[in-house]
Design a protein around this motif. Structure first.
Motif: not given
Length: 453
Positions: A167-179
């Motif tokens: 939950s935490v790491l995948i949302s972190t990765l997807r947030g990074f992919a918004l950059v």
């Protein structure tokens, strides 16, 4: 890394920043040569992928040069681009020096897990995007590393630990992919605006925001139920950690300096970030440490620690210039004469990034080649804005799907989860849902909107 490497890499970064200020392509090319020399000197310490990509790019340049297909002007451009992209990453990475100086960054998960469980996914994704806009890959190290510490301190293991990680790491990765979609500090934006001077970050932003909304909403629907279990095991903070306001003020100063640079010069936002981030960071470190020697040593260590990522960025730039230079000028002739043709090209450009990244060709390499072809398409009449929008969307998807990309590799290492599980199993359903929606969004932007307007 050798002592020479620790000195030469920061020197190459500084030389490139000076070259940008002086608008000197020749000085930038010299900086690029210095970067390549440094990478070759420390080749034994580079990771296998970075070393292989660097050697392949140099072999391609040598082959095309021997055959007479690369002139001096293209060699200078390849070297200058290599210096720009390597220095871009190194400059933004300087913000990592601030992490150890702020308690709020060490306790970031306790801060983010506060509030109602239903809001946790968008909160993580958007905060990850915001932090990554400044820290770049340092954000992944910060959030993934601090999560590992949090789980270990609280004795969370087994299925519960897996739920936290997913939950935490995948949302972190997807947030990074918004950059790439919303941030002026994205390397994708830097590549495209460098190749297309008529393009700017502000022109891309409205379209990037629309794509970001699609990505966040779909991820929210898929992942919010996992956060309900995670939220039951969190530690509630009675107040914000010390230094929170100071950190917010420091980041605000960085963006204010960027705004001033853009307003007073002809620099794009990505270049302004390269100037503002290291300047503000070094000044703050000097104020805190009261020692120029300590600051200089820490700065050199930080730049040198990113040698793998810088080598990948520099090699990708060289490969992109080389391959795009030998493609015939009329290879794409006639493909951009209609809205339908533009949409097909945009779709091919967008999908090629995640598809190639899935088999190990990282997105920056693909985008570097694609960006080199854009001037041909623009000359044929294609709108530079809309094809660029398609490419930044594809770049965003590729960041989540590349098992060899730096973001997925960091997440895999900290979470002790196989890279392919992160890239394909955790993100597979998500990507299958968002791709048709993003293709429909592209059709709306390329075919429908121009007809209406």
């Amino acid at each position: 890394m050798s002592a020479a490497g620790r000195w030469l890499l920061p020197l190459a970064v500084l030389l490139e920043l000076i070259a940008i200020c002086m608008s000197s392509t020749q000085l930038s090319a010299i900086s690029g040569v210095l970067f390549i020399f440094c990478f070759l000197c420390v080749g034994h310490s580079l990771q296998t992928y970075a070393r292989t990509l660097l050697l392949v790019s140099l072999a391609v340049v040598a082959w095309f040069s021997i055959r007479g297909e690369l002139g001096t002007d293209r060699l200078i451009k390849a070297s200058a681009d290599a210096a720009f992209y390597a220095a871009f990453l190194a400059s933004l990475g300087m913000m990592q020096c601030l992490v150890r100086r702020f308690e709020v960054l060490r306790r970031i998960h306790d801060v983010l897990l506060g509030g109602r469980a239903i809001w946790l996914y968008p909160k993580y994704a958007l905060v990850s995007c915001s932090i990554a806009s400044v820290l770049s890959f340092g954000m992944m190290s910060l959030l993934c590393g601090s999560l590992s510490e949090t789980l270990r301190e609280r004795g969370i293991s087994g299925e519960s630990r897996l739920q936290w990680l997913r939950s935490v790491l995948i949302s972190t990765l997807r947030g990074f992919a918004l950059v790439p979609l919303v941030a002026p500090t994205s390397v994708a934006v830097a590549i495209l605006t460098r190749e297309l001077p008529q393009l700017s970050w502000s022109m891309l932003l409205p379209y990037g925001l629309a794509a970001s909304v699609v990505l966040v909403v779909v991820g929210w629907i898929l992942e919010q139920h996992r956060f309900r279990q995670v939220s039951s095991e969190r530690v509630v903070l009675e107040q914000w950690p010390s230094g929170s306001l100071q950190l917010l003020g420091l980041i605000s100063i960085v963006f204010a300096v960027m705004a001033v640079i853009v307003a007073l010069t002809d620099f794009k936002v990505s270049v302004a970030a390269m100037m503002a981030v290291p300047s503000v960071t070094v000044l703050y470190m000097t104020w805190r440490e009261r020692s120029v020697g300590v600051v200089l040593k820490e700065s050199m260590t930080q730049v040198s620690s990113m040698n793998n990522e810088m080598a990948i960025f520099a090699a990708s730039a060289i490969l992109g210039v080389s391959i795009s230079s030998v493609i015939p000028a009329d290879a794409l002739s006639g493909l951009a004469t209609s809205a339908g043709g533009m949409w097909v090209l945009a779709v091919v450009g967008m999908l090629s990034l995640p598809l190639l990244s899935a088999i190990g060709v990282i997105p920056i390499t693909v985008l570097s080649v694609q960006a080199g072809l854009l001037p041909q398409l623009i000359a044929e009449g294609m709108d530079p804005l809309l094809i660029s929008v398609a490419l930044v969307i594809g770049f965003s998807l590729a960041m989540m799907l590349s098992p060899f990309g730096p973001a997925v590799m960091l997440l895999s290492r900290f979470g002790q989860v196989p890279r392919r599980v992160v890239a394909f199993r955790w993100n597979g359903v998500f990507v299958l849902i968002v791709v048709p929606l993003l293709l429909a969004l592209l059709a709306l932007e390329i075919i429908v909107l121009p007809a209406i307007l």
